[in-house]
Motif scaffolding. Structure first.
Motif, PDB file in Angstrom:
ATOM      1  N   THR A 175      37.994  35.046  42.631  1.00 38.86           N
ATOM      2  CA  THR A 175      36.882  35.996  42.704  1.00 38.86           C
ATOM      3  C   THR A 175      36.472  36.437  41.295  1.00 38.86           C
ATOM      4  OG1 THR A 175      38.398  37.858  43.000  1.00 38.86           O
ATOM      5  CG2 THR A 175      37.528  36.829  45.005  1.00 38.86           C
ATOM      6  N   ASN A 176      36.918  35.688  40.298  1.00 42.41           N
ATOM      7  CA  ASN A 176      36.603  36.021  38.915  1.00 42.41           C
ATOM      8  C   ASN A 176      35.089  36.034  38.680  1.00 42.41           C
ATOM      9  OD1 ASN A 176      37.361  36.465  36.121  1.00 42.41           O
ATOM     10  ND2 ASN A 176      36.575  34.409  35.751  1.00 42.41           N
ATOM     11  N   GLN A 177      34.628  37.044  37.949  1.00 44.73           N
ATOM     12  CA  GLN A 177      33.199  37.135  37.622  1.00 44.73           C
ATOM     13  C   GLN A 177      33.022  37.243  36.117  1.00 44.73           C
ATOM     14  OE1 GLN A 177      30.497  39.534  39.754  1.00 44.73           O
ATOM     15  NE2 GLN A 177      31.722  39.524  41.618  1.00 44.73           N
ATOM     16  N   ARG A 178      32.450  36.200  35.556  1.00 44.93           N
ATOM     17  CA  ARG A 178      32.085  36.231  34.143  1.00 44.93           C
ATOM     18  C   ARG A 178      30.675  36.809  34.013  1.00 44.93           C
ATOM     19  NH1 ARG A 178      34.816  31.296  34.568  1.00 44.93           N
ATOM     20  NH2 ARG A 178      36.684  31.268  33.296  1.00 44.93           N
ATOM     21  N   ALA A 179      30.326  37.201  32.813  1.00 43.33           N
ATOM     22  CA  ALA A 179      28.978  37.709  32.548  1.00 43.33           C
ATOM     23  C   ALA A 179      27.951  36.623  32.856  1.00 43.33           C
ATOM     24  CB  ALA A 179      28.865  38.140  31.092  1.00 43.33           C
ATOM     25  N   PRO A 180      26.745  37.008  33.266  1.00 49.31           N
ATOM     26  CA  PRO A 180      25.704  36.023  33.592  1.00 49.31           C
ATOM     27  C   PRO A 180      25.401  35.049  32.447  1.00 49.31           C
ATOM     28  CG  PRO A 180      25.019  38.204  34.288  1.00 49.31           C
ATOM     29  CD  PRO A 180      26.290  38.382  33.500  1.00 49.31           C
ATOM     30  N   ASP A 181      25.594  35.486  31.211  1.00 53.48           N
ATOM     31  CA  ASP A 181      25.298  34.614  30.070  1.00 53.48           C
ATOM     32  C   ASP A 181      26.540  33.903  29.522  1.00 53.48           C
ATOM     33  OD1 ASP A 181      26.510  36.898  29.095  1.00 53.48           O
ATOM     34  OD2 ASP A 181      25.164  37.106  27.375  1.00 53.48           O
ATOM     35  N   ALA A 182      27.646  33.924  30.270  1.00 54.29           N
ATOM     36  CA  ALA A 182      28.880  33.272  29.827  1.00 54.29           C
ATOM     37  C   ALA A 182      28.698  31.763  29.742  1.00 54.29           C
ATOM     38  CB  ALA A 182      30.023  33.607  30.768  1.00 54.29           C
ATOM     39  N   GLU A 183      29.480  31.125  28.873  1.00 53.67           N
ATOM     40  CA  GLU A 183      29.409  29.669  28.717  1.00 53.67           C
ATOM     41  C   GLU A 183      29.878  28.928  29.963  1.00 53.67           C
ATOM     42  OE1 GLU A 183      31.186  28.074  25.192  1.00 53.67           O
ATOM     43  OE2 GLU A 183      30.440  29.726  23.962  1.00 53.67           O
ATOM     44  N   ARG A 184      30.835  29.490  30.660  1.00 50.47           N
ATOM     45  CA  ARG A 184      31.397  28.856  31.858  1.00 50.47           C
ATOM     46  C   ARG A 184      30.898  29.576  33.107  1.00 50.47           C
ATOM     47  NH1 ARG A 184      37.625  28.599  31.979  1.00 50.47           N
ATOM     48  NH2 ARG A 184      37.137  27.140  33.638  1.00 50.47           N
ATOM     49  N   PRO A 185      30.792  28.846  34.211  1.00 51.04           N
ATOM     50  CA  PRO A 185      30.453  29.507  35.477  1.00 51.04           C
ATOM     51  C   PRO A 185      31.640  30.326  35.972  1.00 51.04           C
ATOM     52  CG  PRO A 185      30.988  27.216  35.858  1.00 51.04           C
ATOM     53  CD  PRO A 185      31.006  27.423  34.359  1.00 51.04           C
ATOM     54  N   SER A 186      31.434  31.110  36.992  1.00 50.92           N
ATOM     55  CA  SER A 186      32.547  31.835  37.594  1.00 50.92           C
ATOM     56  C   SER A 186      32.425  31.797  39.111  1.00 50.92           C
ATOM     57  CB  SER A 186      32.607  33.279  37.099  1.00 50.92           C
ATOM     58  OG  SER A 186      31.443  33.989  37.415  1.00 50.92           O
ATOM     59  N   CYS A 187      33.570  31.652  39.755  1.00 45.90           N
ATOM     60  CA  CYS A 187      33.597  31.536  41.216  1.00 45.90           C
ATOM     61  C   CYS A 187      33.041  32.780  41.895  1.00 45.90           C
ATOM     62  CB  CYS A 187      35.023  31.271  41.688  1.00 45.90           C
ATOM     63  SG  CYS A 187      35.675  29.669  41.175  1.00 45.90           S
ATOM     64  N   GLY A 188      33.307  33.944  41.299  1.00 44.56           N
ATOM     65  CA  GLY A 188      32.850  35.190  41.902  1.00 44.56           C
ATOM     66  C   GLY A 188      31.348  35.280  42.040  1.00 44.56           C
ATOM     67  N   ARG A 189      30.620  34.602  41.183  1.00 42.42           N
ATOM     68  CA  ARG A 189      29.155  34.637  41.227  1.00 42.42           C
ATOM     69  C   ARG A 189      28.583  33.549  42.133  1.00 42.42           C
ATOM     70  NH1 ARG A 189      27.225  38.358  38.147  1.00 42.42           N
ATOM     71  NH2 ARG A 189      28.307  39.017  36.273  1.00 42.42           N
ATOM     72  N   ARG A 190      29.381  32.576  42.452  1.00 40.49           N
ATOM     73  CA  ARG A 190      28.922  31.485  43.320  1.00 40.49           C
ATOM     74  C   ARG A 190      29.239  31.842  44.771  1.00 40.49           C
ATOM     75  NH1 ARG A 190      30.946  25.934  40.475  1.00 40.49           N
ATOM     76  NH2 ARG A 190      29.599  26.057  38.649  1.00 40.49           N
ATOM     77  N   CYS A 191      28.306  31.681  45.638  1.00 40.45           N
ATOM     78  CA  CYS A 191      28.515  31.869  47.085  1.00 40.45           C
ATOM     79  C   CYS A 191      29.093  33.229  47.452  1.00 40.45           C
ATOM     80  CB  CYS A 191      29.420  30.771  47.651  1.00 40.45           C
ATOM     81  SG  CYS A 191      28.768  29.119  47.479  1.00 40.45           S
ATOM     82  N   ASP A 192      28.951  34.232  46.576  1.00 40.23           N
ATOM     83  CA  ASP A 192      29.457  35.580  46.861  1.00 40.23           C
ATOM     84  C   ASP A 192      30.924  35.514  47.300  1.00 40.23           C
ATOM     85  OD1 ASP A 192      29.659  38.286  47.225  1.00 40.23           O
ATOM     86  OD2 ASP A 192      28.176  38.404  48.835  1.00 40.23           O
ATOM     87  N   ALA A 193      31.786  35.083  46.390  1.00 35.81           N
ATOM     88  CA  ALA A 193      33.190  34.798  46.685  1.00 35.81           C
ATOM     89  C   ALA A 193      33.925  35.964  47.335  1.00 35.81           C
ATOM     90  CB  ALA A 193      33.915  34.361  45.413  1.00 35.81           C
ATOM     91  N   GLU A 194      33.636  37.187  46.922  1.00 39.22           N
ATOM     92  CA  GLU A 194      34.312  38.354  47.504  1.00 39.22           C
ATOM     93  C   GLU A 194      33.973  38.484  48.999  1.00 39.22           C
ATOM     94  OE1 GLU A 194      37.033  41.334  46.955  1.00 39.22           O
ATOM     95  OE2 GLU A 194      36.137  40.438  45.160  1.00 39.22           O
ATOM     96  N   ARG A 195      32.715  38.287  49.343  1.00 40.77           N
ATOM     97  CA  ARG A 195      32.301  38.351  50.750  1.00 40.77           C
ATOM     98  C   ARG A 195      32.920  37.210  51.545  1.00 40.77           C
ATOM     99  NH1 ARG A 195      28.599  36.072  53.904  1.00 40.77           N
ATOM    100  NH2 ARG A 195      27.571  34.954  52.210  1.00 40.77           N
ATOM    101  N   MET A 196      33.009  36.035  50.933  1.00 36.92           N
ATOM    102  CA  MET A 196      33.603  34.886  51.618  1.00 36.92           C
ATOM    103  C   MET A 196      35.101  35.094  51.859  1.00 36.92           C
ATOM    104  SD  MET A 196      31.052  33.080  52.281  1.00 36.92           S
ATOM    105  CE  MET A 196      30.417  31.450  52.068  1.00 36.92           C
ATOM    106  N   LEU A 197      35.766  35.716  50.899  1.00 38.71           N
ATOM    107  CA  LEU A 197      37.180  36.066  51.069  1.00 38.71           C
ATOM    108  C   LEU A 197      37.327  37.008  52.262  1.00 38.71           C
ATOM    109  CD1 LEU A 197      40.133  36.673  49.262  1.00 38.71           C
ATOM    110  CD2 LEU A 197      38.948  38.837  49.379  1.00 38.71           C
ATOM    111  N   ASP A 198      36.510  38.065  52.322  1.00 42.32           N
ATOM    112  CA  ASP A 198      36.579  39.015  53.436  1.00 42.32           C
ATOM    113  C   ASP A 198      36.303  38.329  54.767  1.00 42.32           C
ATOM    114  OD1 ASP A 198      37.185  41.068  51.678  1.00 42.32           O
ATOM    115  OD2 ASP A 198      35.118  41.786  51.549  1.00 42.32           O
TER     116      ASP A 198
END
Length: 110
Positions: free
Chosen positions: A13-36
């Motif tokens: 559920t890691n969320q990097r800043a929108p301008d980060a060099e790498r993507p983050s799972c937390g921002r893709r597919c709303d990972a926190e909601r998917m976990l719940d």
């Protein structure tokens, strides 16, 4: 020695800043909601609890380029997913029936 859980599942559920060099799972597919969503589904099916399945959130699992990522232990099976239907398939096939969902596997690191 037996594991406390038959399957222990970790959602990145890691969320990097929108301008980060790498993507983050937390921002893709709303990972926190998917976990719940997955936690509720596992409980509804009666799979949750000691001796069976535990769903946990994790910080960065360092596979975000291939994510969003979920890893199932004790096997160390790595999955990606895109929606609730993919998570339903992981729950029904892997966590309930013990069968790996080949189409959602992430290649193991070298």
């Amino acid at each position: 020695m037996d594991s406390f859980y038959k399957y222990h599942v970790f959602f990145c559920t890691n969320q990097r800043a929108p301008d980060a060099e790498r993507p983050s799972c937390g921002r893709r597919c709303d990972a926190e909601r998917m976990l719940d969503y997955t936690k509720k589904r596992v409980k509804t099916l009666g799979l949750a609890g000691p001796g069976n399945v535990r769903i946990n959130k994790a910080g960065c699992l360092d596979r975000c380029e291939q994510g969003p990522t979920v890893v199932v232990y004790p096997e160390g099976t790595w999955y990606t997913y895109f929606d609730e239907a993919d998570l339903d398939e992981i729950v029904d096939s892997h966590l309930k029936d013990g069968k790996i969902v080949e189409r959602l596997l992430i290649d193991q690191p070298s």
